[in-house]
Design a protein around this motif. Structure first.
Motif, short mmCIF file in Angstrom:
data_model
loop_
_atom_site.label_atom_id
_atom_site.label_comp_id
_atom_site.label_asym_id
_atom_site.label_seq_id
_atom_site.Cartn_x
_atom_site.Cartn_y
_atom_site.Cartn_z
N GLU A 49 0.85 -1.19 0.00
CA GLU A 49 0.00 0.00 0.00
C GLU A 49 0.88 1.23 0.00
OE1 GLU A 49 -3.90 1.01 2.39
OE2 GLU A 49 -2.16 1.76 3.52
N PRO A 62 -3.60 8.84 -7.40
CA PRO A 62 -4.32 7.95 -8.31
C PRO A 62 -5.84 8.08 -8.17
CG PRO A 62 -2.56 6.76 -7.21
CD PRO A 62 -2.67 8.10 -6.54
N ASP A 63 -6.53 7.85 -9.28
CA ASP A 63 -7.99 7.99 -9.29
C ASP A 63 -8.68 7.07 -8.29
OD1 ASP A 63 -7.85 9.93 -11.26
OD2 ASP A 63 -8.10 8.48 -12.89
N ASP A 64 -8.13 5.90 -8.03
CA ASP A 64 -8.78 4.95 -7.13
C ASP A 64 -8.37 5.11 -5.67
OD1 ASP A 64 -6.17 4.07 -7.50
OD2 ASP A 64 -6.72 1.96 -7.61
N ALA A 65 -7.62 6.17 -5.35
CA ALA A 65 -7.18 6.40 -3.96
C ALA A 65 -8.39 6.74 -3.08
CB ALA A 65 -6.17 7.53 -3.92
N GLN A 66 -8.28 6.36 -1.82
CA GLN A 66 -9.34 6.63 -0.85
C GLN A 66 -8.79 7.55 0.24
OE1 GLN A 66 -10.57 2.82 0.61
NE2 GLN A 66 -11.62 2.28 -1.28
N TRP A 72 -4.40 10.08 1.70
CA TRP A 72 -4.84 9.28 0.55
C TRP A 72 -4.14 7.93 0.59
CZ3 TRP A 72 -8.82 10.76 -2.34
CH2 TRP A 72 -9.16 12.12 -2.34
N TYR A 74 -3.70 4.16 -1.40
CA TYR A 74 -3.91 3.51 -2.69
C TYR A 74 -2.99 2.31 -2.84
CZ TYR A 74 0.20 6.21 -4.17
OH TYR A 74 1.44 6.75 -4.27
N HIS A 75 -3.30 1.52 -3.85
CA HIS A 75 -2.53 0.32 -4.14
C HIS A 75 -2.23 0.29 -5.63
CE1 HIS A 75 -1.09 -3.79 -4.01
NE2 HIS A 75 -1.85 -4.04 -5.05
N ARG A 76 -1.02 -0.07 -5.98
CA ARG A 76 -0.63 -0.24 -7.38
C ARG A 76 -0.25 -1.70 -7.58
NH1 ARG A 76 2.07 5.11 -9.26
NH2 ARG A 76 0.27 6.44 -8.94
N ASP A 77 -0.77 -2.32 -8.62
CA ASP A 77 -0.40 -3.70 -8.93
C ASP A 77 0.91 -3.70 -9.70
OD1 ASP A 77 -2.56 -5.04 -7.73
OD2 ASP A 77 -3.86 -4.50 -9.41
#
Length: 138
Positions: A49, A62-66, A72, A74-77
């Motif tokens: 994370e 990132p757009d998918d961050a919470q 913020w 987020y996770h990057r694959d």
């Protein structure tokens, strides 16, 4: 045992017997703290994370961050990083390696950042037989 190695171009400067750690730093211009959690595996460092307190120059969230408690998440694959290469200069300040129990700047093991050696690599390695000064945890 798999450990976290610190060095450059495959040369081990320090080996830390860690399975999980957070790499943290402050953005040199925006003065915003970044944190990335990694798991050390034989294949490399797995990014679990990442967190950042805000955005700025070159710091897009990132757009998918919470957003949770002002940070913020987020996770990057990404595939395992072997090595993770990072710039390290006096002007940018130092990175911190943190666990659930402590945080220490890289200078604790490597000395202060320098213009002569302006980078550091992080990678998973088998624990080499190094002296206790180079492997000592806080």
């Amino acid at each position: 045992m798999t450990s976290l190695c610190l060095g450059l171009a495959g040369v081990v400067w320090a080996s830390l017997p860690l399975q999980d750690f957070t790499l943290a730093w402050q953005h040199s211009i925006e003065k915003v703290r970044w944190e990335e959690d990694y798991h050390v595996t034989q294949a490399g460092l797995l990014l679990v994370e990442a967190r950042v307190k805000g955005s700025g120059a070159g710091m897009e969230i990132p757009d998918d961050a919470q957003l949770r408690d002002g940070t913020w998440h987020y996770h990057r694959d990404l595939p395992p990083l072997q090595p993770l290469h990072a710039g390290r200069t006096p002007e940018a300040g130092d990175y911190q390696v943190c666990t659930t129990d402590w945080c220490q700047p890289l200078s604790y093991w490597l000395g202060p950042p320098s213009e002569r050696i302006a980078a550091v690599d992080f990678w998973s390695c088998e624990s080499p037989p190094l002296d206790s000064r180079r492997t000592a945890l806080p």
